[in-house]
Every structure is written in structure tokens, then in C-alpha cells.
Design a protein around this motif. Structure first.
Motif, PDB file in Angstrom:
ATOM      1  N   VAL A 296       0.866  -1.180   0.000  1.00 36.07           N
ATOM      2  CA  VAL A 296       0.000   0.000   0.000  1.00 36.07           C
ATOM      3  C   VAL A 296       0.900   1.226   0.000  1.00 36.07           C
ATOM      4  N   ASP A 297       0.605   2.167  -0.878  1.00 36.22           N
ATOM      5  CA  ASP A 297       1.307   3.455  -0.906  1.00 36.22           C
ATOM      6  C   ASP A 297       0.322   4.544  -0.535  1.00 36.22           C
ATOM      7  N   TYR A 298       0.788   5.545   0.209  1.00 35.19           N
ATOM      8  CA  TYR A 298      -0.076   6.678   0.561  1.00 35.19           C
ATOM      9  C   TYR A 298       0.779   7.894   0.895  1.00 35.19           C
ATOM     10  N   TRP A 299       0.167   9.039   0.745  1.00 30.28           N
ATOM     11  CA  TRP A 299       0.806  10.286   1.155  1.00 30.28           C
ATOM     12  C   TRP A 299       0.494  10.495   2.634  1.00 30.28           C
TER      13      TRP A 299
END
Length: 106
Positions: free
Chosen positions: A101-104
Motif C-alpha cells: 500500500v502506498d499513501y501520502w
């Protein structure tokens, strides 16, 4: 969602290992993963840990790695970097499944 350019981009990786994976094999994978921080430009930070949640909702995932990047370009360069590709190619014998999972960060 629009990226917050002052916030880091997080790349979270969860690993579940096969029942037959030995502690030595898992330790080698963790050590190899840790080495990517120094080997690949653009990795601003890397931390990891093992699941200690009492909730029992980890679905077999035992190890969590969180990498931070300053930009999408840094993350994308990491993904195709030869050292990352080499690392990924070593996982087949021990890894049951992974989740990314990628997120800012906010």
C-alpha cells in the motif's frame, strides 16, 4: 486525492512467510530488505517490525516494512532499481504472500 508535496510518500509492504520458512531464512530477507535503504537513492527512510497486535486481524502477515520517499519519481525509481528487482527475485522460496500500500502521509 492530490499529493501533498511537503509530505512523504509511504510505501508499506507486508510479508507472510511460508510455514516451512526458517528463522534464518526470514532474518536474511529482513537484512536484505534493510540494505535497500543504503543501496537505492531516493529512499528517505526505511523501518520495519513484526506484528504485535492482539486483535488477530493480520491475516497471516507477520512483517511490516515502511519506506518513505520525497516524491513519486523517487518511489518509481526504487521499484525498477536493479537492487530492488534482485531482492524481489529472492523471495519466492519463503514468501507465502505480500501486500503493498502506498499513501501520502498526513
Amino acid at each position: 486525492m492530490t499529493a501533498n508535496l511537503s509530505a512523504p510518500l509511504r510505501h508499506v509492504v507486508l510479508f507472510s512467510f511460508k510455514d516451512g520458512a526458517s528463522a534464518d531464512q526470514i532474518d536474511a530477507i529482513v537484512s536484505d530488505f534493510e540494505s535497500l535503504e543504503e543501496a537505492i537513492p531516493g529512499v528517505a527512510d526505511l523501518e520495519w517490525g513484526t506484528n504485535v497486535s492482539p486483535e488477530g486481524l493480520n491475516d497471516g502477515f507477520s512483517h511490516c516494512f515502511a519506506l518513505s520517499f520525497a516524491s513519486v519519481e523517487d518511489r518509481d525509481a526504487y521499484l525498477v532499481h536493479p537492487e530492488h528487482q534482485r531482492f524481489v527475485s529472492t523471495l519466492g522460496g519463503c514468501l507465502e504472500k505480500s501486500l503493498v500500500v502506498d499513501y501520502w502521509a498526513r
